[in-house]
Design an enzyme around this catalytic site. Structure first.
Site, PDB file in Angstrom:
ATOM      1  N   ASP A  13       0.786  -1.241   0.000  1.00  0.00           N
ATOM      2  CA  ASP A  13       0.000   0.000   0.000  1.00  0.00           C
ATOM      3  C   ASP A  13       0.822   1.298   0.000  1.00  0.00           C
ATOM      4  O   ASP A  13       0.498   2.234   0.748  1.00  0.00           O
ATOM      5  CB  ASP A  13      -0.971   0.007   1.190  1.00  0.00           C
ATOM      6  N   ASP A  55      -4.631  -0.888  -1.665  1.00  0.00           N
ATOM      7  CA  ASP A  55      -5.978  -0.698  -1.166  1.00  0.00           C
ATOM      8  C   ASP A  55      -6.780  -0.135  -2.351  1.00  0.00           C
ATOM      9  O   ASP A  55      -6.328   0.822  -2.989  1.00  0.00           O
ATOM     10  CB  ASP A  55      -5.903   0.344  -0.030  1.00  0.00           C
ATOM     11  N   HIS A  57     -10.541   0.730  -2.977  1.00  0.00           N
ATOM     12  CA  HIS A  57     -11.907   0.785  -2.465  1.00  0.00           C
ATOM     13  C   HIS A  57     -12.894   1.423  -3.445  1.00  0.00           C
ATOM     14  O   HIS A  57     -12.553   2.393  -4.126  1.00  0.00           O
ATOM     15  CB  HIS A  57     -11.954   1.597  -1.171  1.00  0.00           C
ATOM     16  N   LYS A  99      -6.983  -5.061  -3.180  1.00  0.00           N
ATOM     17  CA  LYS A  99      -7.773  -5.590  -2.058  1.00  0.00           C
ATOM     18  C   LYS A  99      -8.733  -4.524  -1.579  1.00  0.00           C
ATOM     19  O   LYS A  99      -8.528  -3.332  -1.840  1.00  0.00           O
ATOM     20  CB  LYS A  99      -6.846  -6.025  -0.919  1.00  0.00           C
ATOM     21  N   CYS A 146      -2.171  -2.671   7.524  1.00  0.00           N
ATOM     22  CA  CYS A 146      -2.030  -3.604   6.394  1.00  0.00           C
ATOM     23  C   CYS A 146      -0.700  -4.342   6.381  1.00  0.00           C
ATOM     24  O   CYS A 146      -0.645  -5.488   5.938  1.00  0.00           O
ATOM     25  CB  CYS A 146      -2.300  -2.866   5.088  1.00  0.00           C
TER      26      CYS A 146
HETATM   27  C1  VGL Z   1      -4.844   0.679   5.635  1.00  0.00           C
HETATM   28  C2  VGL Z   1      -6.330   1.734   7.046  1.00  0.00           C
HETATM   29  C3  VGL Z   1      -7.342   1.544   6.134  1.00  0.00           C
HETATM   30  C4  VGL Z   1      -3.442   0.239   5.370  1.00  0.00           C
HETATM   31  C5  VGL Z   1      -5.863   0.490   4.719  1.00  0.00           C
HETATM   32  O1  VGL Z   1      -3.054   0.111   4.185  1.00  0.00           O
HETATM   33  O2  VGL Z   1      -2.685   0.032   6.354  1.00  0.00           O
HETATM   34  N1  VGL Z   1      -5.096   1.298   6.795  1.00  0.00           N
HETATM   35  N2  VGL Z   1      -7.096   0.919   4.978  1.00  0.00           N
HETATM   36 ZN    ZN Z   2      -8.498   0.930   3.355  1.00  0.00          ZN
END
Ligand code: VGL
Ligand code: ZN
Length: 199
Positions: A13, A55, A57, A99, A146
């Site tokens: 991420d 990430d 979404h 994801k 993550c």
């Molecule tokens: C993450 C919070 C929400 C991360 C992803 O990549 O650590 N943290 N979504």
């Molecule tokens: Zn997230």
């Protein structure tokens, strides 16, 4: 830096929204980029797999505050925040895992994602198995979410895990969260590597 032949690098991420200026910025999140780049280049030069997770979404994701979730909107598909930080050079042969794309399911771990744009969408575990990977080096954001979830799943699935200690940064909603996450990984068998002790 020579790495074991059955190892892979997983960069978690490293996206605009998790870096300073982003909607869910990890303090100093972009500071890891030179370290991560060093590993990306070394793994690629050795012909070892390099895997980036993202990430990814939808705008109405369950983890967003408007839906009662804990986070501000972040890493929304087709916004600049979902893109990799422009400071990281990604080798063309890298694999990409997305994801958190189901509106109703949050997914912190890369092992809950799947290969992007694949005719046959492999999970991260399936991808690693197909590449005969036994050992996973982990870097990225955020240590306490993550990165923790991805490394823990790797350990539970039987991979050796090496956390690149200076290649991760955490959110620390509560102070000490990142330290706790790293201690938890250590207790589950993760190894750690940092600049001082690189091979
Ligand atoms: C993450 C919070 C929400 C991360 C992803 O990549 O650590 N943290 N979504
Ligand atoms: Zn997230």
């Amino acid at each position: 830096m020579p790495f074991p032949s059955q190892s892979a690098l997983v960069v978690v991420d490293l996206q605009n929204d998790f870096c300073p200026g982003g909607s869910l910025a990890v303090p100093d999140g972009d500071q890891i980029i030179p370290v991560v780049q060093e590993y990306v280049d070394s793994f690629a030069a050795q012909g070892l797999p390099v895997i980036f997770t993202r990430d990814f979404h939808p705008g109405n994701h369950v983890s967003f505050a408007q839906q009662g979730g804990p986070w501000p909107p972040h890493c929304v598909q087709e916004t600049p925040g979902v893109d990799y930080h422009p400071g990281i050079r990604i080798p063309p042969e890298a694999y990409h895992i997305i994801k958190g794309f189901h509106p109703d399911i949050d997914a912190y771990s890369g092992f809950e994602g799947e290969l992007k744009d694949a005719a046959n969408p492999l999970t991260l575990d399936q991808l690693l198995r197909s590449l005969s990977v036994r050992e996973v080096y982990v870097a990225g954001l955020a240590t306490d979410y993550c990165v923790h979830a991805t490394a823990l799943d790797a350990l539970k699935l039987g991979y050796r895990v090496v956390v690149i200690e200076d290649g991760v940064r955490g959110v620390n909603v509560n102070s000490g969260d990142s330290l706790k996450a790293l201690q938890d990984l250590r207790q589950h068998g993760a190894q750690f590597i940092s600049a001082a002790v690189r091979p």
